[in-house]
Scaffold this motif. Sequence first.
Motif, PDB file in Angstrom:
ATOM      1  N   VAL A   1     147.645  30.495  50.152  1.00  0.00           N
ATOM      2  CA  VAL A   1     147.759  30.711  51.197  1.00  0.00           C
ATOM      3  C   VAL A   1     147.499  31.720  51.555  1.00  0.00           C
ATOM      4  CG1 VAL A   1     149.643  31.674  53.005  1.00  0.00           C
ATOM      5  CG2 VAL A   1     150.326  29.917  51.139  1.00  0.00           C
ATOM      6  N   VAL A   2     146.360  32.327  51.789  1.00  0.00           N
ATOM      7  CA  VAL A   2     145.453  33.149  52.382  1.00  0.00           C
ATOM      8  C   VAL A   2     146.296  33.571  53.733  1.00  0.00           C
ATOM      9  CG1 VAL A   2     142.857  32.260  50.968  1.00  0.00           C
ATOM     10  CG2 VAL A   2     143.242  32.079  53.340  1.00  0.00           C
ATOM     11  N   GLN A   3     146.186  35.091  53.179  1.00  0.00           N
ATOM     12  CA  GLN A   3     146.492  36.022  53.995  1.00  0.00           C
ATOM     13  C   GLN A   3     145.073  36.311  55.341  1.00  0.00           C
ATOM     14  OE1 GLN A   3     149.450  38.730  54.578  1.00  0.00           O
ATOM     15  NE2 GLN A   3     148.361  40.542  54.533  1.00  0.00           N
ATOM     16  N   MET A   4     144.678  36.199  56.428  1.00  0.00           N
ATOM     17  CA  MET A   4     143.028  37.060  56.968  1.00  0.00           C
ATOM     18  C   MET A   4     143.978  36.912  58.387  1.00  0.00           C
ATOM     19  SD  MET A   4     141.184  33.549  56.436  1.00  0.00           S
ATOM     20  CE  MET A   4     139.225  34.652  56.577  1.00  0.00           C
ATOM     21  N   ALA A   5     143.770  38.496  58.691  1.00  0.00           N
ATOM     22  CA  ALA A   5     144.466  38.989  59.921  1.00  0.00           C
ATOM     23  C   ALA A   5     143.005  38.534  60.820  1.00  0.00           C
ATOM     24  CB  ALA A   5     142.921  40.386  59.624  1.00  0.00           C
ATOM     25  N   THR A   6     143.937  38.478  62.350  1.00  0.00           N
ATOM     26  CA  THR A   6     143.533  38.190  63.351  1.00  0.00           C
ATOM     27  C   THR A   6     142.404  38.400  63.639  1.00  0.00           C
ATOM     28  OG1 THR A   6     146.387  37.943  64.337  1.00  0.00           O
ATOM     29  CG2 THR A   6     144.474  38.059  65.926  1.00  0.00           C
ATOM     30  N   GLY A   7     141.704  37.253  64.003  1.00  0.00           N
ATOM     31  CA  GLY A   7     140.252  37.288  64.782  1.00  0.00           C
ATOM     32  C   GLY A   7     139.404  37.385  63.336  1.00  0.00           C
ATOM     33  N   GLU A   8     139.324  37.162  62.011  1.00  0.00           N
ATOM     34  CA  GLU A   8     138.854  37.248  61.246  1.00  0.00           C
ATOM     35  C   GLU A   8     138.570  36.453  60.610  1.00  0.00           C
ATOM     36  OE1 GLU A   8     137.683  39.846  59.153  1.00  0.00           O
ATOM     37  OE2 GLU A   8     138.594  40.762  60.603  1.00  0.00           O
ATOM     38  N   GLY A   9     138.446  34.604  61.314  1.00  0.00           N
ATOM     39  CA  GLY A   9     137.919  33.537  61.559  1.00  0.00           C
ATOM     40  C   GLY A   9     138.825  32.477  60.371  1.00  0.00           C
ATOM     41  N   LYS A  10     139.245  32.207  60.703  1.00  0.00           N
ATOM     42  CA  LYS A  10     140.530  31.524  59.496  1.00  0.00           C
ATOM     43  C   LYS A  10     140.133  29.910  59.741  1.00  0.00           C
ATOM     44  CE  LYS A  10     144.589  32.813  60.811  1.00  0.00           C
ATOM     45  NZ  LYS A  10     144.895  34.620  61.379  1.00  0.00           N
ATOM     46  N   THR A  11     140.480  30.327  61.183  1.00  0.00           N
ATOM     47  CA  THR A  11     140.095  28.111  62.213  1.00  0.00           C
ATOM     48  C   THR A  11     139.200  27.985  60.637  1.00  0.00           C
ATOM     49  OG1 THR A  11     140.607  28.715  63.591  1.00  0.00           O
ATOM     50  CG2 THR A  11     139.031  26.767  63.796  1.00  0.00           C
ATOM     51  N   LEU A  12     137.308  28.648  60.763  1.00  0.00           N
ATOM     52  CA  LEU A  12     136.135  28.196  60.364  1.00  0.00           C
ATOM     53  C   LEU A  12     136.259  27.762  58.790  1.00  0.00           C
ATOM     54  CD1 LEU A  12     133.122  27.412  59.832  1.00  0.00           C
ATOM     55  CD2 LEU A  12     132.675  29.613  59.907  1.00  0.00           C
ATOM     56  N   ALA A  13     137.156  29.200  58.398  1.00  0.00           N
ATOM     57  CA  ALA A  13     137.729  29.464  56.987  1.00  0.00           C
ATOM     58  C   ALA A  13     137.998  27.958  56.581  1.00  0.00           C
ATOM     59  CB  ALA A  13     138.261  30.206  56.407  1.00  0.00           C
ATOM     60  N   GLY A  14     139.252  27.369  56.919  1.00  0.00           N
ATOM     61  CA  GLY A  14     139.984  25.915  57.014  1.00  0.00           C
ATOM     62  C   GLY A  14     139.378  25.086  56.549  1.00  0.00           C
ATOM     63  N   ALA A  15     138.149  24.915  58.158  1.00  0.00           N
ATOM     64  CA  ALA A  15     137.020  23.618  57.873  1.00  0.00           C
ATOM     65  C   ALA A  15     137.136  23.806  56.949  1.00  0.00           C
ATOM     66  CB  ALA A  15     136.653  24.437  58.813  1.00  0.00           C
ATOM     67  N   LEU A  16     135.538  24.865  56.306  1.00  0.00           N
ATOM     68  CA  LEU A  16     134.627  24.725  55.170  1.00  0.00           C
ATOM     69  C   LEU A  16     136.015  23.861  53.714  1.00  0.00           C
ATOM     70  CD1 LEU A  16     132.652  28.007  55.830  1.00  0.00           C
ATOM     71  CD2 LEU A  16     132.392  25.649  56.579  1.00  0.00           C
ATOM     72  N   ALA A  17     136.887  24.716  53.515  1.00  0.00           N
ATOM     73  CA  ALA A  17     137.742  23.989  52.688  1.00  0.00           C
ATOM     74  C   ALA A  17     138.263  22.984  52.579  1.00  0.00           C
ATOM     75  CB  ALA A  17     139.108  24.970  52.291  1.00  0.00           C
ATOM     76  N   ALA A  18     139.004  22.593  53.689  1.00  0.00           N
ATOM     77  CA  ALA A  18     138.695  21.151  54.148  1.00  0.00           C
ATOM     78  C   ALA A  18     137.967  20.310  53.422  1.00  0.00           C
ATOM     79  CB  ALA A  18     139.313  21.067  55.995  1.00  0.00           C
TER      80      ALA A  18
END
Length: 773
Positions: free
Chosen positions: A98-115
């Motif tokens: 479970v990665v903790q990334m601050a608001t606005g740091e781009g979790k959506t893209l990180a999640g898409a690349l992992a998927a």
Amino acid sequence: MQRVGRRLRRIIQRPGTAELTRYEALLPAIAKREPELETLSDAELTEAAAALRAEPEFGDRQFTELCALGREAARRALDERAFDVQLLGTMGLLTGHVVQMATGEGKTLAGALAAAGYALQGKRVHVISVNDYLARRDAEWMRPVYDLLGVSVGWVEPGLTQEERRAAYASAVCYGAVSEIGFDVLRDRLVTRVEDLVQPEPEVAIVDEADSVLVDEARVPLVMAGSVDEGIVDEEVAKVVRRLRHGLHYETDPDGRNAWLTPAGASVVEKSLGGIDLYGENADGGPQRLAAVNVALHAHALLTRDVDYLVRDGKVQLINASRGRVAELQRWPDGLQAAVEAKEQVPPSDRGEILDSITVQALIARYPKVAGMTGTAVAVAEQLREFYRLEVAVIPPNTPNIREDLRDRIYASPSRKLRAIVEEIRTVHGTGRPILVGTQDVAESEELAEKLAKADLSCVVLNARNDAEEAAIIAEAGKHDAITVSTQMAGRGTDIRLGGADGADRERVAELGGLHVIGTARYPSSRLDDQLRGRAGRQGDPGSSVFFASLNDELVLSYAPDVPEGITADEETAEVTAVAAHRHIAHAQRVAEGVDLEIHRNTWRYTRLIEHQRRELLAHRDELLRTRLAAELLEKAAPERYAELAEQVDAERLERACREIMLYHLDQRWADHLAFLTDVRESIHLRALAREAPLDEFHRAAIPEFHKILPETEKRSVQTLADVEITEGGIDLPAAGVRRPTSTWTYLVHDNPFDSDAEQALKKVRGMLRKKR
């Protein structure tokens, strides 16, 4: 070595420190690939990604290649070059953290690349979100990136047909709200034909807003119900209870979780209902109506309109306490739901029989591989480890956070606090800075808006009444001069950009100090506080936050009502500056968090056995669904009747009839079993009074009952086989009683207010934490 690391983290009390050095070392190699990848055509980029499919497993070389390809795909598709920290997040997800990334740091893209990475390994991926809006938004937003990487993507949401759902789940990556995916699991558990299944076997779950889904929603059951009859409301009881007064006719406990009649109240109720005896054993209807009175009293005394629920479009709609949004599919158990509907004088909803249910925690446990991302994971790292065996990896921000988090301002009373909040808004608004105010509930947000209007301060209100406008309102919350008053729904999911959606005034707003966040009270969880604070200071933006509190806030009254002596307020401002006051409010919040954790543990202790039993039964059901097992069992149990039917209908039709008969009785017996377990759970406190361990007693009752299901299913099926008649259309199953519900629906069950075990947990934890002060 990993075990030693876990022990060491516990000793030094540093949860959420999974080692990322290995993946940081790959970043230079990823950057080195950029010039070469920029020269490839789109087709060549897709072909390069396809080459990863041939790799037997992913190691450092594959991580490097995937991140380099993903960065290039995002640059072309979204005009965004992924930051190094986003690629670290991607690798953290790919290794099951479970990665903790601050608001606005781009979790959506990180999640898409992992998927995409998991998909390129040949695994089916579900990206699980907290609501339908975010699921669809993220799937559509990231689709161009997936297309360049040669990975198919879809999403599920309410309103899709069975065929559309099946197509979405057939995609390599499927986005969906946790409730929507869970409801599809429940629907699949009731099908009678293989071709009606919509979900393939689960493989990988990437959970967005992981703390919310895995912790806050973990104990919430998702329910599949079948129609029984229209809801019945005891209007007479509702009218009587509506006239009762607190302190005279009924009392409540300090926690606001239980209410009971006083002798005077019982007398009034008995006379108003025609002189019945509520507590006697005579057959005058009293004992039967006592339950109705108790549930109506709970609805009247303990559930508040615009706090716990809204009345909208002639319906009672519950409000999700942790997110402030209307929980469209959530309801209380039928009796309490009907009581609240009677209280608000709206038409009763249909009454249903629970056909099946699953908790969110059990839903996630179905996936062999789970990873997650959120801005606030460290605070629940121990829970993630305890319940899911997941470790937290903290990803550093791309740009240092320069937000200024000011010390809480505490006041003697809520009214003086509200006055101070209005003055704070007036002062900050005078500078032109945008302001976001986070309130506790709908009623408070609307009260504050009224106060601001009287002070000639114009604001936009966002709460469960206008949740459909959430994205548009939040997108403009960073504009110059903007005042946005919101419930907790503004706490996550949508970025607030300085200058508004187009960023036109960004520099001007930044020079003024950025977004100023105000909390009107501390939340029951420090994570919710942090989520609200995190709306300011996005990607190194300037900003500030401050929480206002009162020693008479709901949090303090519910979890730490014994305020230390000697705490005084300034006579003129009513502000309390004593350090002890700050400590006391922090203590109340810790108690609330402890209570929530204990209830989570307690719920899981009970549902773990139920889930084990369900898994056993589902394995048998799946065999009945996919093979000739039903026909073989019934032929063996009733050979003469089976042979008789075989002479009259063809083998395929008889096999299908046997399958439907056995599935019907198996599903019905499971529904009966769930009802039995509910009755046991609700009466378990009586066994606790006899000094018996409630959980042991629950198991002692549940296990023998479970072992009766399969023999009883076969017995009932044999009887049905004997009763069926042959018509021109074949075997007439409905005439033999094999009737599925005329309608089914899904919903989430609100925490059971009558859960005595949770009550015991609450008192136990509060006592423990008070001793530690």
